[in-house]
Design a protein around this motif. Structure first.
Motif, PDB file in Angstrom:
ATOM      1  N   ASN A 153       0.788  -1.232   0.000  1.00 21.97           N
ATOM      2  CA  ASN A 153       0.000   0.000   0.000  1.00 21.97           C
ATOM      3  C   ASN A 153       0.823   1.287   0.000  1.00 21.97           C
ATOM      4  O   ASN A 153       0.260   2.364   0.130  1.00 21.97           O
ATOM      5  CB  ASN A 153      -0.993   0.008   1.172  1.00 21.97           C
ATOM      6  CG  ASN A 153      -0.305  -0.026   2.515  1.00 21.97           C
ATOM      7  OD1 ASN A 153       0.892  -0.189   2.612  1.00 21.97           O
ATOM      8  ND2 ASN A 153      -1.084   0.130   3.566  1.00 21.97           N
ATOM      9  N   ALA A 154       2.135   1.174  -0.162  1.00 22.19           N
ATOM     10  CA  ALA A 154       2.965   2.387  -0.174  1.00 22.19           C
ATOM     11  C   ALA A 154       4.358   2.040  -0.711  1.00 22.19           C
ATOM     12  O   ALA A 154       4.774   0.887  -0.640  1.00 22.19           O
ATOM     13  CB  ALA A 154       3.086   2.971   1.231  1.00 22.19           C
ATOM     14  N   CYS A 186      -5.406  -0.648  12.040  1.00 20.12           N
ATOM     15  CA  CYS A 186      -6.303  -0.021  11.076  1.00 20.12           C
ATOM     16  C   CYS A 186      -6.672   1.359  11.594  1.00 20.12           C
ATOM     17  O   CYS A 186      -6.518   1.645  12.786  1.00 20.12           O
ATOM     18  CB  CYS A 186      -7.540  -0.871  10.814  1.00 20.12           C
ATOM     19  SG  CYS A 186      -8.563  -1.198  12.259  1.00 20.12           S
ATOM     20  N   GLN A 187      -7.134   2.184  10.670  1.00 20.42           N
ATOM     21  CA  GLN A 187      -7.459   3.540  11.079  1.00 20.42           C
ATOM     22  C   GLN A 187      -8.434   4.198  10.119  1.00 20.42           C
ATOM     23  O   GLN A 187      -8.509   3.828   8.943  1.00 20.42           O
ATOM     24  CB  GLN A 187      -6.191   4.376  11.156  1.00 20.42           C
ATOM     25  CG  GLN A 187      -5.413   4.474   9.861  1.00 20.42           C
ATOM     26  CD  GLN A 187      -4.065   5.150  10.051  1.00 20.42           C
ATOM     27  OE1 GLN A 187      -3.917   6.011  10.893  1.00 20.42           O
ATOM     28  NE2 GLN A 187      -3.086   4.761   9.258  1.00 20.42           N
ATOM     29  N   GLU A 223     -11.124   8.378   5.511  1.00 24.17           N
ATOM     30  CA  GLU A 223     -10.393   7.420   4.681  1.00 24.17           C
ATOM     31  C   GLU A 223      -9.949   6.255   5.546  1.00 24.17           C
ATOM     32  O   GLU A 223      -9.440   6.449   6.649  1.00 24.17           O
ATOM     33  CB  GLU A 223      -9.185   8.090   4.030  1.00 24.17           C
ATOM     34  CG  GLU A 223      -8.463   7.184   3.070  1.00 24.17           C
ATOM     35  CD  GLU A 223      -7.326   7.866   2.329  1.00 24.17           C
ATOM     36  OE1 GLU A 223      -6.517   7.146   1.731  1.00 24.17           O
ATOM     37  OE2 GLU A 223      -7.250   9.111   2.358  1.00 24.17           O
ATOM     38  N   GLN A 258      -7.646   2.873   6.285  1.00 25.12           N
ATOM     39  CA  GLN A 258      -6.373   2.202   6.004  1.00 25.12           C
ATOM     40  C   GLN A 258      -6.254   1.017   6.946  1.00 25.12           C
ATOM     41  O   GLN A 258      -6.698   1.081   8.092  1.00 25.12           O
ATOM     42  CB  GLN A 258      -5.188   3.147   6.207  1.00 25.12           C
ATOM     43  CG  GLN A 258      -5.179   4.303   5.248  1.00 25.12           C
ATOM     44  CD  GLN A 258      -4.030   5.270   5.511  1.00 25.12           C
ATOM     45  OE1 GLN A 258      -3.472   5.315   6.609  1.00 25.12           O
ATOM     46  NE2 GLN A 258      -3.689   6.053   4.509  1.00 25.12           N
ATOM     47  N   ARG A 283      -3.575  -2.646   7.857  1.00 27.49           N
ATOM     48  CA  ARG A 283      -2.407  -3.501   7.596  1.00 27.49           C
ATOM     49  C   ARG A 283      -2.491  -4.699   8.533  1.00 27.49           C
ATOM     50  O   ARG A 283      -2.618  -4.535   9.738  1.00 27.49           O
ATOM     51  CB  ARG A 283      -1.107  -2.748   7.835  1.00 27.49           C
ATOM     52  CG  ARG A 283       0.117  -3.652   7.715  1.00 27.49           C
ATOM     53  CD  ARG A 283       1.431  -2.879   7.724  1.00 27.49           C
ATOM     54  NE  ARG A 283       1.527  -2.130   6.485  1.00 27.49           N
ATOM     55  CZ  ARG A 283       1.910  -0.857   6.402  1.00 27.49           C
ATOM     56  NH1 ARG A 283       2.263  -0.194   7.478  1.00 27.49           N
ATOM     57  NH2 ARG A 283       1.969  -0.240   5.239  1.00 27.49           N
ATOM     58  N   LEU A 312     -11.363   4.747   0.404  1.00 26.39           N
ATOM     59  CA  LEU A 312     -10.013   4.197   0.490  1.00 26.39           C
ATOM     60  C   LEU A 312      -9.387   4.185  -0.892  1.00 26.39           C
ATOM     61  O   LEU A 312     -10.076   4.320  -1.911  1.00 26.39           O
ATOM     62  CB  LEU A 312     -10.034   2.791   1.103  1.00 26.39           C
ATOM     63  CG  LEU A 312     -10.831   1.702   0.358  1.00 26.39           C
ATOM     64  CD1 LEU A 312      -9.991   1.011  -0.716  1.00 26.39           C
ATOM     65  CD2 LEU A 312     -11.342   0.686   1.347  1.00 26.39           C
ATOM     66  N   HIS A 313      -8.082   4.039  -0.904  1.00 24.34           N
ATOM     67  CA  HIS A 313      -7.314   3.863  -2.132  1.00 24.34           C
ATOM     68  C   HIS A 313      -6.541   2.563  -1.992  1.00 24.34           C
ATOM     69  O   HIS A 313      -5.973   2.295  -0.930  1.00 24.34           O
ATOM     70  CB  HIS A 313      -6.335   5.020  -2.346  1.00 24.34           C
ATOM     71  CG  HIS A 313      -7.007   6.316  -2.600  1.00 24.34           C
ATOM     72  ND1 HIS A 313      -7.348   7.188  -1.587  1.00 24.34           N
ATOM     73  CD2 HIS A 313      -7.433   6.882  -3.754  1.00 24.34           C
ATOM     74  CE1 HIS A 313      -7.936   8.243  -2.113  1.00 24.34           C
ATOM     75  NE2 HIS A 313      -8.017   8.086  -3.415  1.00 24.34           N
ATOM     76  N   VAL A 314      -6.537   1.760  -3.050  1.00 25.25           N
ATOM     77  CA  VAL A 314      -5.844   0.471  -3.009  1.00 25.25           C
ATOM     78  C   VAL A 314      -5.146   0.256  -4.346  1.00 25.25           C
ATOM     79  O   VAL A 314      -5.690   0.585  -5.402  1.00 25.25           O
ATOM     80  CB  VAL A 314      -6.839  -0.673  -2.686  1.00 25.25           C
ATOM     81  CG1 VAL A 314      -7.959  -0.760  -3.708  1.00 25.25           C
ATOM     82  CG2 VAL A 314      -6.118  -2.005  -2.529  1.00 25.25           C
ATOM     83  N   TYR A 321     -12.284  -5.607   0.387  1.00 27.19           N
ATOM     84  CA  TYR A 321     -13.094  -4.389   0.400  1.00 27.19           C
ATOM     85  C   TYR A 321     -14.438  -4.612  -0.289  1.00 27.19           C
ATOM     86  O   TYR A 321     -15.474  -4.163   0.198  1.00 27.19           O
ATOM     87  CB  TYR A 321     -12.333  -3.229  -0.239  1.00 27.19           C
ATOM     88  CG  TYR A 321     -11.053  -2.875   0.486  1.00 27.19           C
ATOM     89  CD1 TYR A 321     -10.995  -2.833   1.873  1.00 27.19           C
ATOM     90  CD2 TYR A 321      -9.896  -2.587  -0.214  1.00 27.19           C
ATOM     91  CE1 TYR A 321      -9.820  -2.510   2.540  1.00 27.19           C
ATOM     92  CE2 TYR A 321      -8.720  -2.258   0.439  1.00 27.19           C
ATOM     93  CZ  TYR A 321      -8.689  -2.226   1.820  1.00 27.19           C
ATOM     94  OH  TYR A 321      -7.530  -1.912   2.470  1.00 27.19           O
ATOM     95  N   CYS A 369      -9.970   3.650  -6.540  1.00 19.15           N
ATOM     96  CA  CYS A 369     -10.688   4.434  -5.536  1.00 19.15           C
ATOM     97  C   CYS A 369     -11.978   3.678  -5.210  1.00 19.15           C
ATOM     98  O   CYS A 369     -12.733   3.313  -6.114  1.00 19.15           O
ATOM     99  CB  CYS A 369     -11.044   5.812  -6.067  1.00 19.15           C
ATOM    100  SG  CYS A 369      -9.631   6.754  -6.654  1.00 19.15           S
TER     101      CYS A 369
END
Length: 171
Positions: free
Chosen positions: A31-32, A72-73, A85, A87, A89, A123-125, A136, A162
């Motif tokens: 994710n990054a 998570c957040q 948003e 996120q 992990r 969210l973005h994935v 998701y 998105c």
């Protein structure tokens, strides 16, 4: 096999585990872009995230094992638009593909809709993270768009999907 998980507030003793996960290249690239994080950088982030008024940060705990398996957040919580948003992990590999992520997403969405009175959670994935996309979608998120070649991971351009869930519309 679904893991029995619970979301709980992060405590000081979680810092070492989170530091380990943020420096695990194989976890981060889902994710990054990866870059090593120093202990002082991590400690500053850990202090900030727990105090941010526009964030709700949780550890994901496996209740049967009594240990954290992820975090998570909800971030960028907007009080007027009632949006945020999401996120997540899952940091413990043996807990991946066991249902912990799906259950954590469900619980976090429920928290956002009921406790924070959110209307929309987005969210973005990465399109390459097919496991997360399935989670998701299973949890009710809908694809809203595609950002073509929006991230550069290990020198390769990756599309970003998105997605969002809207209270009363998608849940």
């Amino acid at each position: 096999m679904t893991t029995c998980i619970a979301l709980r507030a992060a405590v000081d003793s979680d810092s070492d585990l989170l530091f380990e996960w943020i420096n695990d290249r194989d976890l981060v690239v889902f994710n990054a872009p990866y870059r090593p994080i120093s202990r002082p950088e991590h400690e500053e982030w850990f202090k900030r995230i727990r105090k941010r008024p526009d964030a709700a940060f949780f550890m994901i705990e496996d209740r049967s094992a009594g240990e954290p398996v992820g975090s998570c957040q909800l971030i960028n919580v907007h009080p007027v638009h009632r949006s945020a948003e999401l996120q997540i992990r899952i940091g413990v590999r043996r807990s991946q593909d066991q249902g912990a992520g799906s259950e954590a997403v469900r619980q976090l969405v429920e928290f956002g809709f009921t406790q924070l009175q959110l209307h929309r959670i987005a969210l973005h994935v990465f399109s390459t993270n097919t496991r997360a996309v399935r989670v998701y979608e299973k949890c009710g998120f809908v694809r809203e768009g595609l950002l073509r070649q929006a991230a550069c991971i290990d020198g390769n351009w990756v599309d970003v999907i998105c997605m969002a869930i809207v209270r009363g519309l998608d849940d």
